[in-house]
Design a protein around this motif. Sequence first.
Motif, PDB file in Angstrom:
ATOM      1  N   PHE A 101      -4.097  -6.944 -11.635  1.00 38.09           N
ATOM      2  CA  PHE A 101      -2.807  -7.286 -11.034  1.00 38.09           C
ATOM      3  C   PHE A 101      -3.015  -8.270  -9.894  1.00 38.09           C
ATOM      4  CE2 PHE A 101       0.883  -6.006  -8.218  1.00 38.09           C
ATOM      5  CZ  PHE A 101       1.796  -6.766  -8.927  1.00 38.09           C
ATOM      6  N   ALA A 102      -2.399  -9.423 -10.030  1.00 37.35           N
ATOM      7  CA  ALA A 102      -2.462 -10.463  -9.011  1.00 37.35           C
ATOM      8  C   ALA A 102      -1.135 -11.212  -9.018  1.00 37.35           C
ATOM      9  CB  ALA A 102      -3.615 -11.416  -9.287  1.00 37.35           C
ATOM     10  N   VAL A 103      -0.586 -11.420  -7.860  1.00 36.94           N
ATOM     11  CA  VAL A 103       0.709 -12.097  -7.711  1.00 36.94           C
ATOM     12  C   VAL A 103       0.522 -13.265  -6.750  1.00 36.94           C
ATOM     13  CG1 VAL A 103       3.070 -11.830  -6.873  1.00 36.94           C
ATOM     14  CG2 VAL A 103       1.937  -9.924  -8.008  1.00 36.94           C
ATOM     15  N   TRP A 104       1.036 -14.422  -7.137  1.00 40.33           N
ATOM     16  CA  TRP A 104       0.947 -15.591  -6.260  1.00 40.33           C
ATOM     17  C   TRP A 104       2.254 -16.363  -6.358  1.00 40.33           C
ATOM     18  CZ3 TRP A 104      -2.721 -20.323  -7.212  1.00 40.33           C
ATOM     19  CH2 TRP A 104      -2.628 -21.198  -6.145  1.00 40.33           C
ATOM     20  N   TRP A 105       3.026 -16.323  -5.290  1.00 42.30           N
ATOM     21  CA  TRP A 105       4.249 -17.108  -5.190  1.00 42.30           C
ATOM     22  C   TRP A 105       3.987 -18.256  -4.217  1.00 42.30           C
ATOM     23  CZ3 TRP A 105       8.419 -16.598  -8.172  1.00 42.30           C
ATOM     24  CH2 TRP A 105       8.611 -15.405  -8.844  1.00 42.30           C
ATOM     25  N   GLY A 106       4.428 -19.440  -4.608  1.00 36.02           N
ATOM     26  CA  GLY A 106       4.266 -20.608  -3.741  1.00 36.02           C
ATOM     27  C   GLY A 106       5.408 -21.577  -3.978  1.00 36.02           C
ATOM     28  N   TYR A 107       5.216 -22.803  -3.582  1.00 32.46           N
ATOM     29  CA  TYR A 107       6.243 -23.834  -3.718  1.00 32.46           C
ATOM     30  C   TYR A 107       5.780 -24.902  -4.697  1.00 32.46           C
ATOM     31  CZ  TYR A 107       8.226 -21.697   0.442  1.00 32.46           C
ATOM     32  OH  TYR A 107       8.764 -20.807   1.326  1.00 32.46           O
ATOM     33  N   ASP A 108       6.702 -25.360  -5.533  1.00 32.00           N
ATOM     34  CA  ASP A 108       6.368 -26.457  -6.440  1.00 32.00           C
ATOM     35  C   ASP A 108       6.556 -27.783  -5.709  1.00 32.00           C
ATOM     36  OD1 ASP A 108       9.105 -26.988  -6.414  1.00 32.00           O
ATOM     37  OD2 ASP A 108       9.445 -26.320  -8.469  1.00 32.00           O
ATOM     38  N   GLU A 149       0.826  -1.217   0.000  1.00 34.35           N
ATOM     39  CA  GLU A 149       0.000   0.000   0.000  1.00 34.35           C
ATOM     40  C   GLU A 149       0.857   1.262   0.000  1.00 34.35           C
ATOM     41  OE1 GLU A 149      -2.450  -0.341   3.457  1.00 34.35           O
ATOM     42  OE2 GLU A 149      -3.819  -1.766   2.517  1.00 34.35           O
ATOM     43  N   ARG A 150       1.983   1.234   0.699  1.00 38.89           N
ATOM     44  CA  ARG A 150       2.833   2.413   0.826  1.00 38.89           C
ATOM     45  C   ARG A 150       3.769   2.599  -0.370  1.00 38.89           C
ATOM     46  NH1 ARG A 150      -0.342   4.751   3.808  1.00 38.89           N
ATOM     47  NH2 ARG A 150      -0.470   4.151   5.953  1.00 38.89           N
ATOM     48  N   ASP A 151       3.916   1.582  -1.188  1.00 40.71           N
ATOM     49  CA  ASP A 151       4.792   1.688  -2.358  1.00 40.71           C
ATOM     50  C   ASP A 151       4.091   2.539  -3.413  1.00 40.71           C
ATOM     51  OD1 ASP A 151       5.719   0.773  -5.138  1.00 40.71           O
ATOM     52  OD2 ASP A 151       7.260  -0.045  -3.813  1.00 40.71           O
ATOM     53  N   ARG A 152       4.702   3.620  -3.771  1.00 41.83           N
ATOM     54  CA  ARG A 152       4.081   4.552  -4.721  1.00 41.83           C
ATOM     55  C   ARG A 152       4.574   4.353  -6.149  1.00 41.83           C
ATOM     56  NH1 ARG A 152       0.138   5.116  -1.810  1.00 41.83           N
ATOM     57  NH2 ARG A 152       0.305   6.397   0.029  1.00 41.83           N
ATOM     58  N   SER A 153       5.441   3.368  -6.363  1.00 46.18           N
ATOM     59  CA  SER A 153       6.006   3.180  -7.710  1.00 46.18           C
ATOM     60  C   SER A 153       4.968   2.665  -8.703  1.00 46.18           C
ATOM     61  CB  SER A 153       7.179   2.204  -7.656  1.00 46.18           C
ATOM     62  OG  SER A 153       6.712   0.891  -7.393  1.00 46.18           O
ATOM     63  N   GLN A 154       3.989   1.902  -8.205  1.00 44.13           N
ATOM     64  CA  GLN A 154       2.988   1.251  -9.054  1.00 44.13           C
ATOM     65  C   GLN A 154       3.661   0.471 -10.182  1.00 44.13           C
ATOM     66  OE1 GLN A 154       0.089   4.288 -10.118  1.00 44.13           O
ATOM     67  NE2 GLN A 154      -1.072   3.732  -8.311  1.00 44.13           N
ATOM     68  N   ASP A 155       4.750  -0.171  -9.821  1.00 46.69           N
ATOM     69  CA  ASP A 155       5.515  -0.989 -10.764  1.00 46.69           C
ATOM     70  C   ASP A 155       5.186  -2.452 -10.475  1.00 46.69           C
ATOM     71  OD1 ASP A 155       7.400  -2.465 -12.155  1.00 46.69           O
ATOM     72  OD2 ASP A 155       9.047  -1.094 -11.698  1.00 46.69           O
ATOM     73  N   PHE A 174      -4.780  -1.190  -8.791  1.00 45.31           N
ATOM     74  CA  PHE A 174      -3.348  -1.044  -8.535  1.00 45.31           C
ATOM     75  C   PHE A 174      -2.762   0.127  -9.316  1.00 45.31           C
ATOM     76  CE2 PHE A 174       1.131  -2.090  -9.427  1.00 45.31           C
ATOM     77  CZ  PHE A 174       1.604  -2.020  -8.138  1.00 45.31           C
ATOM     78  N   ASP A 175      -2.841   0.056 -10.625  1.00 44.89           N
ATOM     79  CA  ASP A 175      -2.235   1.118 -11.446  1.00 44.89           C
ATOM     80  C   ASP A 175      -3.155   1.621 -12.551  1.00 44.89           C
ATOM     81  OD1 ASP A 175      -2.218  -1.035 -13.135  1.00 44.89           O
ATOM     82  OD2 ASP A 175      -0.046  -1.189 -13.305  1.00 44.89           O
ATOM     83  N   GLY A 176      -4.378   1.124 -12.589  1.00 40.11           N
ATOM     84  CA  GLY A 176      -5.340   1.564 -13.593  1.00 40.11           C
ATOM     85  C   GLY A 176      -5.015   1.091 -15.000  1.00 40.11           C
ATOM     86  N   ARG A 177      -4.128   0.096 -15.134  1.00 42.10           N
ATOM     87  CA  ARG A 177      -3.682  -0.341 -16.454  1.00 42.10           C
ATOM     88  C   ARG A 177      -4.049  -1.796 -16.739  1.00 42.10           C
ATOM     89  NH1 ARG A 177       2.288   0.208 -15.765  1.00 42.10           N
ATOM     90  NH2 ARG A 177       2.304  -0.803 -17.782  1.00 42.10           N
TER      91      ARG A 177
END
Length: 161
Positions: free
Chosen positions: A136-143, A81-87, A117-120
């Motif tokens: 925008f959705a990120v999911w890191w897990g274990y194989d 939330e505090r990251d303003r880069s929107q990268d 997130f970034d409107g894109r």
Amino acid sequence: MSRVPPLHVRSVRTKLLLTIVPVVALAIVGMTLIAVRSATSAQEASGYREAAQLAVREANRFEAQARASAALARGLATLVERDRSQDRAEITDIARAFLLRNPDLAGTYLGFEPNAFDGRDAEFVGDENAGPDGRFAVWWGYDADGKVTFMAPLDESAEYW
């Protein structure tokens, strides 16, 4: 049919023994049954106490683990939330690093409402690193080998969601 002749006991000692021995035998059998019942009840009570103590210990352990996981989730949410880069790439890397630094987690997941997130989102429709609608959705897990891997984002637009 022959009849059994009655027993004629003449000795006082024998008469007393024949009178007392059955009573004593019944008393011993009765006391044994009472002792077995008491021991069984005590063993059951002990088992219930141990099970209750185990349940409390495990519930406390689970609660502590859940609180720690929730605190980590709040920390990741605050960081994003505090990251303003929107990268998107930077946030994806942050989510991966967060999982690597917290190996007790099963995975890290970030999902945003459409265009939140970034409107894109429209630019990312069909991108393998975005949801099917481009959100925008990120999911890191274990194989299966235990290696950290990027998972396909969940389809948050589906009705089951």
